[in-house]
Design a protein around this motif. Structure first.
Motif, short mmCIF file in Angstrom:
data_model
loop_
_atom_site.label_atom_id
_atom_site.label_comp_id
_atom_site.label_asym_id
_atom_site.label_seq_id
_atom_site.Cartn_x
_atom_site.Cartn_y
_atom_site.Cartn_z
N PRO A 157 0.82 -1.20 0.00
CA PRO A 157 0.00 0.00 0.00
C PRO A 157 0.87 1.27 0.00
O PRO A 157 1.95 1.29 0.59
CB PRO A 157 -0.80 -0.12 1.29
CG PRO A 157 -0.81 -1.58 1.60
CD PRO A 157 0.51 -2.10 1.13
N ILE A 160 -1.64 6.01 2.22
CA ILE A 160 -2.71 5.16 2.76
C ILE A 160 -2.37 4.71 4.17
O ILE A 160 -3.20 4.78 5.09
CB ILE A 160 -2.95 3.95 1.85
CG1 ILE A 160 -3.45 4.40 0.48
CG2 ILE A 160 -3.93 2.97 2.49
CD1 ILE A 160 -3.61 3.28 -0.52
N PHE A 179 -6.88 -4.28 -5.25
CA PHE A 179 -6.41 -3.40 -4.18
C PHE A 179 -5.23 -4.08 -3.47
O PHE A 179 -5.10 -5.29 -3.45
CB PHE A 179 -7.53 -3.15 -3.17
CG PHE A 179 -8.60 -2.20 -3.65
CD1 PHE A 179 -8.56 -0.86 -3.31
CD2 PHE A 179 -9.62 -2.65 -4.45
CE1 PHE A 179 -9.53 0.00 -3.75
CE2 PHE A 179 -10.61 -1.79 -4.91
CZ PHE A 179 -10.56 -0.46 -4.56
N ASP A 180 -4.39 -3.29 -2.86
CA ASP A 180 -3.27 -3.83 -2.07
C ASP A 180 -3.81 -4.22 -0.69
O ASP A 180 -3.38 -3.69 0.34
CB ASP A 180 -2.16 -2.78 -1.92
CG ASP A 180 -1.85 -2.08 -3.23
OD1 ASP A 180 -1.87 -2.77 -4.27
OD2 ASP A 180 -1.59 -0.87 -3.22
N PHE A 181 -4.77 -5.15 -0.64
CA PHE A 181 -5.58 -5.27 0.57
C PHE A 181 -5.92 -6.72 0.91
O PHE A 181 -6.90 -6.98 1.60
CB PHE A 181 -6.87 -4.46 0.38
CG PHE A 181 -7.51 -4.00 1.66
CD1 PHE A 181 -6.91 -3.04 2.45
CD2 PHE A 181 -8.72 -4.53 2.08
CE1 PHE A 181 -7.49 -2.61 3.63
CE2 PHE A 181 -9.31 -4.12 3.25
CZ PHE A 181 -8.70 -3.15 4.04
N ALA A 207 -8.72 2.61 2.15
CA ALA A 207 -8.27 2.08 0.86
C ALA A 207 -9.17 2.54 -0.27
O ALA A 207 -8.68 2.89 -1.36
CB ALA A 207 -8.23 0.56 0.93
N SER A 212 -8.56 4.78 -3.98
CA SER A 212 -8.67 3.74 -5.00
C SER A 212 -7.99 4.14 -6.31
O SER A 212 -7.37 3.30 -6.97
CB SER A 212 -10.13 3.38 -5.25
OG SER A 212 -10.85 4.50 -5.73
N THR A 257 -4.32 3.52 -5.84
CA THR A 257 -4.04 2.09 -5.67
C THR A 257 -4.17 1.35 -7.00
O THR A 257 -3.34 0.50 -7.33
CB THR A 257 -5.01 1.49 -4.64
OG1 THR A 257 -4.81 2.12 -3.38
CG2 THR A 257 -4.78 0.00 -4.50
#
Length: 389
Positions: free
Chosen positions: A59, A63, A250-252, A290, A294, A297
């Motif tokens: 991320p 963020i 997403f980096d999630f 997040a 967006s 990301t």
């Protein structure tokens, strides 16, 4: 206590001792779960980990800075339960889906849970269960039959056509749906592990023919230019659910946030089976941060799409057969012994995924240097591992 309730070699009331623990076979497990195996990709420490389809980019600092600040402000309220219905998060998700798909979506049409797996489990709890059937088109996401087993929903598998790059055979699908009348139909697009897409016209035929509901699993939607199944929601308000996730584009992946989009009645349905306060305040806060970032990301999605196409081109140049991917992974082969080839890549510090489809393996798209290493390993192996194409 009946004799069958006593572990061999122990007496009633004995405390289990280290080295003398009961085995799974000793427990009164449900019969349909006996002999099954838990889902999971190998978690190994390897220089190039390309096996779980995560976004490999961390991320952005902005963020993490904002998230740390938001968590600090949560301190006085963490002794209280979170917003049970995640109303603010669902509003943010609705706004994102509206922008991303071009379909106007309201908060009442969105439901969120701990990853798309929990979303799917809740839908199966509400619409599946004993005496009900679900159908999927395999190879596809391997959690679908596992979730069905956990909810006592019979799973019916309809094979994709390997000779046509594992595309969904619509005629065969419609025939099996007419025969079996499943209560739930899963369609994964882009499909995992193959990476190809089911066009909207094909989806429309499947939804029209469905006796029950159709769950379109769009975990990798951001990696394709094909329109989302969300464009069909107004046409099929009582049949269609579109499942999505923040784990991939997403980096999630570590944040564990999945969601579905459907008519509000489906949200009411899963509220009947969801656990109370299932989404923590921390998860809701992190997901909202997040989503606010967006645009930044999702810049990494464009990079990954370019890397995906580069790796596909290199594998084809080396003589491998590949499926045209619209996701962040590549399905490639063909091999005489897939597990042995998987080990050969691992020996070269490249961890990919054997998904159990004979002759094929799946590799996630990683950072450029990781992809370079993967391509070099594929080049070293091509003469010894490829079968006749």
């Amino acid at each position: 206590m009946a004799p069958s309730d006593v572990t061999p070699g122990t007496q009633p009331g004995d405390q289990p001792q280290p080295g003398n623990q009961p085995q799974l076979a000793d427990l009164p497990l449900r019969e349909e779960l006996r002999g099954q195996h838990a889902y999971g990709a190998p978690q190994l420490t390897v220089a190039n980990q390309l096996n779980t389809n995560e976004n490999p980019y961390a991320p952005a600092e902005v963020i993490m800075t904002e998230l740390a600040d938001k968590v600090r402000h949560l301190d006085p309220s963490l002794n209280r339960y979170p917003d049970r219905d995640a109303t603010q998060l669902r509003a943010d998700l609705a706004a994102y889906v509206s922008r991303q798909t071009g379909v106007e979506v309201g908060p009442g049409q969105v439901w969120a849970a701990n990853g798309s797996n929990e979303v799917l489990q809740q839908l199966l709890q509400a619409f599946g269960g004993p005496g009900r059937r679900a159908m999927g088109f395999t190879p596809s996401y391997s959690m679908h039959p596992i979730l069905c087993a956990g909810t006592q929903t019979e799973f019916l598998s309809v094979a994709r056509r390997e000779d046509e790059d594992f595309q969904l055979d619509v005629a065969a699908a419609l025939a099996e749906m007419e025969r079996a009348r499943p209560d739930i139909v899963f369609v994964t697009t882009p499909n995992n592990p193959t990476g190809n897409v089911t066009p909207l016209d094909d989806l429309r035929q499947i939804i029209q023919a469905a006796a029950g509901i159709v769950i379109v699993d769009e975990a990798y939607a951001e990696f394709t230019d094909f329109p989302s199944a969300c464009t069909l929601l107004a046409e099929f308000p009582t049949k269609l659910v579109v499942s999505r996730t923040m784990s991939k584009a997403f980096d999630f992946a570590g944040g564990r946030l999945g969601y579905f989009v459907a008519s509000p009645a489906f949200v009411e349905a899963v509220m009947l089976v969801r656990l109370p306060y299932h989404l923590s305040s921390l998860t809701q806060t992190a997901a909202r941060v997040a989503l606010r970032h967006s645009a930044e990301t999702l810049k990494t999605v464009d990079i990954l799409r370019g890397e995906r196409d580069r790796v596909l081109s290199e594998l084809r140049r080396l003589g491998y057969r590949t499926i045209q991917s619209h996701a962040n992974f590549i399905f490639f082969g063909r091999f005489q012994d897939s597990p042995a080839v998987w080990q050969e890549f691992l020996d070269r510090q490249v961890l990919i995924r054997d998904v159990g489809v004979p002759g094929w393996l799946r590799a996630s798209v990683g950072l450029p240097a990781e992809n370079d290493h993967f391509i070099r390993a594929a080049g070293e192996l091509r003469r010894t591992v490829l079968t006749e194409q």
